[in-house]
Design an enzyme around this catalytic site. Structure first.
Site, short mmCIF file in Angstrom:
data_model
loop_
_atom_site.label_atom_id
_atom_site.label_comp_id
_atom_site.label_asym_id
_atom_site.label_seq_id
_atom_site.Cartn_x
_atom_site.Cartn_y
_atom_site.Cartn_z
N VAL A 59 58.59 25.58 3.15
CA VAL A 59 58.08 26.36 3.89
C VAL A 59 56.45 25.54 4.61
CG1 VAL A 59 55.58 28.71 4.60
CG2 VAL A 59 57.41 29.11 2.73
N CYS A 60 56.50 24.55 4.07
CA CYS A 60 54.81 23.13 4.85
C CYS A 60 56.37 22.88 6.06
CB CYS A 60 54.71 22.57 3.94
SG CYS A 60 53.58 23.51 3.12
N SER A 61 57.36 22.70 5.45
CA SER A 61 57.77 21.45 6.04
C SER A 61 58.90 22.64 7.30
CB SER A 61 59.50 21.23 5.59
OG SER A 61 60.47 20.46 6.49
#
Length: 165
Positions: A59-61
């Site tokens: 998700v962060c990526s």
């Protein structure tokens, strides 16, 4: 204070909660070259601050990639991705993902950003997934603290706020 969970477990947010209309507080973080960077280094620009718990997760990526791609079309706008990952890990991620121009900043030293914006997850010593848009005058014009840490932020609303800032 906003209620947040991480992997569906409640966490305590520490720091000063920020609201639309607040003057954006300055903070000191470290870039990939271990140089100190402050919010004021980007004065006069619209700043989309994308906060992630750890850059090397799915998700962060996605969040980092999407905001950098979308904001590249906006005039006078810079995307600052902040996490507590070490600068070396951020640099390696940017190289692996083909995003050499992404600005990744580390709050690992003293959580200056997390404290100033109220997004430290006390139990984990990570930053809560959140987005802040600061206009060229230094005013916060958009905030989102994502209620569940594994969920995505509202990309469209944040980009729209940056366009209007």
């Amino acid at each position: 204070m906003t209620q947040v969970t991480f992997k569906h477990n409640p966490v305590t947010l520490v720091g000063t909660e920020r609201k639309v209309g607040d003057k954006a507080p300055n903070f000191t973080v470290v870039n990939r070259d271990l140089e100190e960077v402050t919010l004021h280094d980007y004065d006069g620009k619209v700043r989309l601050i994308s906060v992630v718990p750890s850059i090397d997760t799915s998700v962060c990526s996605t969040q980092t990639r999407k905001f950098n791609e979308e904001a590249s079309n906006l005039d006078n706008t810079v995307v600052l991705t902040i996490s507590v990952d070490l600068p070396f890990a951020q640099k390696k991620w940017c190289a692996a993902e083909g995003l050499p121009n992404a600005i990744t900043l580390s709050d690992h030293r003293d959580l200056s950003f997390g404290e100033a914006y109220g997004v430290i997850m006390k139990e984990l010593r990570l930053l809560a997934r959140s987005v802040f848009v600061v206009n060229a005058k230094g005013e916060i014009v958009y905030t989102e603290v994502v209620p569940e840490g594994s969920d995505h932020p509202n990309y469209e609303a944040a980009i729209e706020a940056a366009k209007k800032a």
